[in-house]
Design a protein around this motif. Structure first.
Motif, mmCIF file in Angstrom:
data_model
loop_
_atom_site.group_PDB
_atom_site.id
_atom_site.type_symbol
_atom_site.label_atom_id
_atom_site.label_comp_id
_atom_site.label_asym_id
_atom_site.label_seq_id
_atom_site.Cartn_x
_atom_site.Cartn_y
_atom_site.Cartn_z
ATOM 1 N N HIS A 243 0.710 -1.195 -0.105
ATOM 2 C CA HIS A 243 -0.017 0.128 0.022
ATOM 3 C C HIS A 243 0.730 1.190 0.088
ATOM 4 C CE1 HIS A 243 -4.003 -1.702 0.537
ATOM 5 N NE2 HIS A 243 -3.621 -2.134 1.680
ATOM 6 N N TRP A 244 0.578 2.113 -0.912
ATOM 7 C CA TRP A 244 1.051 3.486 -0.900
ATOM 8 C C TRP A 244 0.023 4.545 -0.963
ATOM 9 C CZ3 TRP A 244 6.344 4.691 -0.533
ATOM 10 C CH2 TRP A 244 7.412 3.478 -0.435
ATOM 11 N N THR B 32 5.296 0.101 8.448
ATOM 12 C CA THR B 32 4.479 1.244 8.068
ATOM 13 C C THR B 32 5.458 2.431 7.448
ATOM 14 O OG1 THR B 32 4.488 1.698 10.026
ATOM 15 C CG2 THR B 32 2.502 0.494 9.413
ATOM 16 N N THR B 33 6.464 2.052 7.143
ATOM 17 C CA THR B 33 7.411 3.161 6.678
ATOM 18 C C THR B 33 8.381 2.570 5.739
ATOM 19 O OG1 THR B 33 8.706 5.260 7.050
ATOM 20 C CG2 THR B 33 9.105 3.251 8.417
ATOM 21 N N ARG C 161 3.352 9.707 1.101
ATOM 22 C CA ARG C 161 2.704 10.150 2.488
ATOM 23 C C ARG C 161 2.424 8.897 3.259
ATOM 24 N NH1 ARG C 161 -0.235 14.667 1.977
ATOM 25 N NH2 ARG C 161 -0.182 14.595 4.069
ATOM 26 N N PHE C 162 2.263 7.721 2.650
ATOM 27 C CA PHE C 162 1.935 6.323 3.467
ATOM 28 C C PHE C 162 2.464 5.207 2.839
ATOM 29 C CE2 PHE C 162 -1.445 2.996 3.763
ATOM 30 C CZ PHE C 162 -1.256 2.561 5.045
ATOM 31 N N TYR C 163 2.511 4.148 3.715
ATOM 32 C CA TYR C 163 3.155 2.932 3.274
ATOM 33 C C TYR C 163 2.951 1.734 4.378
ATOM 34 C CZ TYR C 163 6.877 -0.835 2.377
ATOM 35 O OH TYR C 163 7.657 -1.838 2.227
ATOM 36 N N ALA C 164 2.510 0.618 3.746
ATOM 37 C CA ALA C 164 2.007 -0.490 4.645
ATOM 38 C C ALA C 164 2.515 -1.778 3.755
ATOM 39 C CB ALA C 164 0.755 -0.497 5.023
ATOM 40 N N LYS D 11 -5.963 -0.193 7.853
ATOM 41 C CA LYS D 11 -4.589 0.270 8.410
ATOM 42 C C LYS D 11 -4.817 1.787 8.617
ATOM 43 C CE LYS D 11 -0.642 -1.382 9.451
ATOM 44 N NZ LYS D 11 -0.189 -2.597 10.495
ATOM 45 N N ALA D 12 -5.113 2.511 7.535
ATOM 46 C CA ALA D 12 -5.312 3.894 7.566
ATOM 47 C C ALA D 12 -6.478 4.271 6.742
ATOM 48 C CB ALA D 12 -4.057 4.468 7.377
ATOM 49 N N TRP E 258 -7.346 7.862 4.098
ATOM 50 C CA TRP E 258 -7.040 9.092 3.603
ATOM 51 C C TRP E 258 -7.901 9.675 2.792
ATOM 52 C CZ3 TRP E 258 -2.200 11.271 4.267
ATOM 53 C CH2 TRP E 258 -1.239 10.576 5.073
ATOM 54 N N ARG F 90 -4.844 12.900 6.271
ATOM 55 C CA ARG F 90 -5.012 11.411 6.966
ATOM 56 C C ARG F 90 -6.076 11.672 7.703
ATOM 57 N NH1 ARG F 90 -0.594 7.039 8.476
ATOM 58 N NH2 ARG F 90 -2.080 5.698 9.723
#
Length: 529
Positions: free
Chosen positions: A427-428, A463-464, A475-478, A513-514, A516, A527
């Motif tokens: 995920h990005w 997560t980074t 902005r985001f990674y998983a 997970k998040a 946005w 976010r």
């Protein structure tokens, strides 16, 4: 709009029917009504796709023995008549359309039904029958009328389902979210022979047959994937918009150029690779709910197309494989490759690029979404400001091509441009700047990247990514498997990044997970969870 648990469970049982490909001779003996079929022919599920205001495509393919080595599903070598019906209720009591199609052996007993005459913005249910054999029930939706702005659209998107690397539980969880529309952004199936592509967690099941190089092996591989009940549930819950990436044909292929020159894989000459590609395209057509304009003509098949969801959203579905120039630097990551900025290089080809830019100029939708395969925003692994180290397989390897697309949506005044991406098994979320080389350039769009359904196994849970430190637009990674669930309204687009703890065992729960949000008219991701 809702779907009962009964519909979702029924979707896991199987089904099949699809129409003859244009260009294939249709003269045939009178079709059997299926009375002599000795078992259930609906083992591959049902599907719908490419919706429009008064209809959609219905799909199924008949297979008594899905894993038959000749790829023909154990079916007799004669046409079979298959009837279909569409109803306004999942119990199929209020039937509004009926008809029949002929499932022919030359198209692996697949049929595409293109429906018209239904009401816009409505939910329908459908099923197939041949003799005493009845398929599961599927759910489909028509799009809103062209001039209507609906209150909301529930859309999910996914990619990269390597059968050997895990169980397709994420497809089941996606189905349970009951989306109105599903986008599959490529690598629906993988071409490798068993155990030749092993994830770090080990493979949990095996591919049937050798590497896919001809029509029987591609048909067999598609059938094996379609027997998965979780995938069947996802197909049955809503219409799909599908595009391929590389593994539907061969890893990292570009235009007519294979990744390698292995004679055992049919890649030793361009002519043999074109034959391989034609076989892959034919099998893809037979197994996907696509409209007839997408039917293959030899080793050519147009899958880029546009679907409009009223005035709420335009979906521009792209093909970044078939028309691209060959990747630079051996397809991988490399440093300071100046040729990637060559304006003559393209990832879309000139005709598709013009089609996309024309679509931007004519769009009146609140949201314009590009459904496509490979990472769009810049990802530079080199921390030094005078060095870039980027992937040549994504849009970074075709940087001038990307600049023309970004400039095109700006020049056209596209209200809310969003790129939807698969391929990278993580995920990005990223913001897209007017100039990828200038970290201070204004944000002009955003990209949402879904992880894989199974490819590369369970994942680390990280997560980074280190490169985020010097790529602030990332902005985001998983690093977990899953999919992205979205809700699109006139005011905002919310993206929930859904993850599963494990795919190497079946039945895992999905969590968010998040989340946005993109607000209407506001550039840049925010976010919310």
């Amino acid at each position: 709009m809702t779907t009962s648990r009964r519909t979702l469970l029924a979707a896991g049982l199987g089904a099949g029917l699809v129409a003859a490909v244009p260009g294939i001779a249709t003269a045939a003996p009178a079709a059997s009504r299926g009375a002599s079929l000795t078992g259930d022919p609906f083992t591959l599920g049902v599907a719908s796709g490419d919706p429009w205001p008064d209809g959609f495509v219905l799909w199924t393919r008949l297979a008594l023995d899905p894993l038959a080595e000749d790829g023909l599903g154990g079916m007799p070598s004669r046409p079979v008549q298959v009837s279909w019906e569409v109803a306004e209720d999942e119990g199929m009591r209020s039937v509004v359309r009926r008809g029949s199609e002929i499932a022919r052996p030359e198209s692996a007993h697949a049929v595409h039904v293109e429906l018209h005459g239904l009401r816009p913005g409505r939910e329908y249910w459908y099923r197939f029958r041949t003799a005493r054999h009845l398929s599961p029930v599927g759910r489909a939706l028509t799009t809103p009328a062209w001039d209507e702005t609906p209150a909301a659209l529930a859309m999910a998107f996914a990619s990269c389902s390597q059968y050997e690397h895990g169980w397709f539980t994420a497809y089941r969880r996606l189905a349970e979210d009951q989306p109105d529309l599903v986008l599959h952004l490529g690598d629906y199936q993988y071409e490798y022979r068993a155990k030749s592509y092993v994830s770090g967690d080990g493979n949990v099941r095996d591919h049937e047959g050798p590497e896919t190089v001809d029509l029987p092996t591609y048909r067999l591989r598609h059938a094996q994937y379609k027997t998965d009940e979780d995938l069947q549930a996802a197909h049955a819950v809503a219409p799909w918009l599908v595009v391929w990436d590389d593994h539907e044909v061969d890893n990292n292929w570009a235009a007519s150029i294979p990744e390698n020159r292995d004679a055992g894989q049919g890649n030793d000459t361009d002519e043999r690779f074109r034959r391989r590609r034609a076989a892959a395209f034919q099998a893809y057509w037979e197994n996907m709910p696509l409209r007839r304009p997408s039917a293959p003509a030899g080793d050519r098949m147009r899958i880029y197309r546009r679907v409009q969801w009223g005035q709420l959203a335009n979906f521009h579905m792209l093909d970044t494989r078939q028309y691209r120039d060959d990747q630079l630097a051996g397809d991988g990551w490399d440093k300071n490759v100046a040729e990637r900025w060559d304006p003559a290089r393209s990832i879309t080809g000139a005709a598709q690029e013009k089609w996309l830019l024309d679509g931007f100029r004519s769009s009146t939708a609140r949201w314009d979404l590009l459904g496509q395969q490979v990472f769009f925003a810049e990802r530079d692994r080199a921390q030094a400001p005078d060095v870039d180290d980027v992937s040549m397989d994504g849009w970074d390897g075709y940087a001038a091509s990307r600049e023309r697309i970004v400039r095109g949506w700006q020049d056209a005044g596209v209200r809310n441009p969003v790129v939807l991406t698969g391929d990278v098994h993580r995920h990005w979320a990223a913001d897209i700047r007017a100039d990828a080389r200038d970290p201070d350039a204004p944000v002009v769009g955003s990209e949402l990247v879904c992880s894989s359904i199974t490819s590369t196994g369970d994942g680390s849970g990280a997560t980074t990514d280190p490169m985020m430190a010097w790529n602030p637009h990332l902005r985001f990674y998983a690093d977990q498997r899953g999919y992205v669930r979205t809700r699109i309204t006139p005011e905002a687009m919310t993206a929930d990044f859904r993850v599963l703890d494990r795919v190497t065992v079946p039945g895992a729960a999905a969590t968010t997970k998040a989340s946005w949000v993109l607000e209407d008219g506001v550039r840049g991701l925010q976010r919310r969870g």
